[in-house]
Motif scaffolding. Structure first.
Motif, short mmCIF file in Angstrom:
data_model
loop_
_atom_site.label_atom_id
_atom_site.label_comp_id
_atom_site.label_asym_id
_atom_site.label_seq_id
_atom_site.Cartn_x
_atom_site.Cartn_y
_atom_site.Cartn_z
N CYS A 13 0.85 -1.18 0.00
CA CYS A 13 0.00 0.00 0.00
C CYS A 13 0.89 1.24 0.00
O CYS A 13 1.80 1.35 0.83
CB CYS A 13 -0.90 0.01 1.23
SG CYS A 13 -2.01 1.43 1.30
N MET A 102 -7.21 -0.88 3.72
CA MET A 102 -5.83 -0.83 3.23
C MET A 102 -4.92 -1.70 4.09
O MET A 102 -4.09 -2.45 3.57
CB MET A 102 -5.31 0.62 3.24
CG MET A 102 -5.87 1.50 2.16
SD MET A 102 -5.33 3.22 2.38
CE MET A 102 -5.64 3.87 0.73
N SER A 106 -3.08 -5.32 2.53
CA SER A 106 -1.68 -5.07 2.15
C SER A 106 -0.72 -5.86 3.03
O SER A 106 -1.04 -6.21 4.17
CB SER A 106 -1.37 -3.57 2.26
OG SER A 106 -2.28 -2.81 1.50
#
Length: 216
Positions: A13, A102, A106
């Motif tokens: 990310c 996120m 990730s």
């Protein structure tokens, strides 16, 4: 990295500015990071859209035929405010929901130059790592010394005993994309013995009591 156990990173990310910055070096570095991720067969998770450095890194990753996932609050999609996402897009209701997704999707995090939003995302991930919510590596790509002041401040906070030396190790930095990815792959998380007692599963009704002298 001979002799060092390498962490498997499939998705990174990237937090970065929706502006391009004053110096073209920032744009070039964002494109180069995307190229490095692509060549290493690493997919990208980012904040969506095509503005500024966010557009640069996502375009470069996509050009190397790697997957790009933009996670974007629905409010940003009104009137095409941030442009078309390069790759797949997931719309969420809030900024916090975006950041949680996120984190979950990730394997590591990189911050490029950016403003308040980039800094918020970076330090949120650092504090969540400190609190043992995740153990994923976090780094800043220090282009042209952009993060020198921030890194100096963090070291100052360590000297003043507001950040522990163990917690300071959470934040990695490098001046080139290849060096930073290598450091992320070699990262070994060291949890605080007291903070590691925290239970963050949804079923937990109570959290372990912590020593109030802990420096959070």
């Amino acid at each position: 990295m001979e002799g060092v156990s390498v962490r498997k990173i499939k998705k990174i990310c990237v937090f970065c500015g929706a502006n391009s910055g004053k110096d073209v070096t920032f744009v070039n570095a964002a494109f180069h990071l995307g190229e490095v991720l692509g060549k290493r067969k690493i997919d990208l998770v980012y904040g969506g859209g095509k503005l500024g450095l966010m557009g640069c890194v996502s375009t470069a990753v996509a050009q190397h035929e790697r997957q790009v996932l933009g996670i974007i609050p629905s409010a940003f999609t009104v009137n095409n405010l941030v442009g078309e996402t390069c790759g797949k897009e997931i719309k969420v209701a809030t900024m916090q929901e975006r950041l949680v997704m996120m984190m979950e999707l990730s394997d590591a995090f990189i911050a490029l130059p950016g403003g308040f939003g980039t800094l918020e995302e970076l330090f949120q991930m650092i504090s969540w790592a400190q609190l043992n919510i995740h153990n994923k590596p976090i780094g800043v790509l220090n282009i042209n010394g952009f993060f020198n002041g921030l890194l100096s401040f963090v070291d100052h906070a360590v000297k003043q005993e507001f950040i522990t030396p163990r917690a300071r190790k959470i934040l990695i930095s490098a001046t080139t994309a290849d060096e930073l990815v290598d450091k992320l792959q070699a990262f070994r998380f060291e949890s605080d013995p007291a903070l590691s007692k925290l239970k963050w599963s949804p079923s937990s009704s109570q959290k372990e009591k912590l020593d109030l002298t802990l420096r959070l």
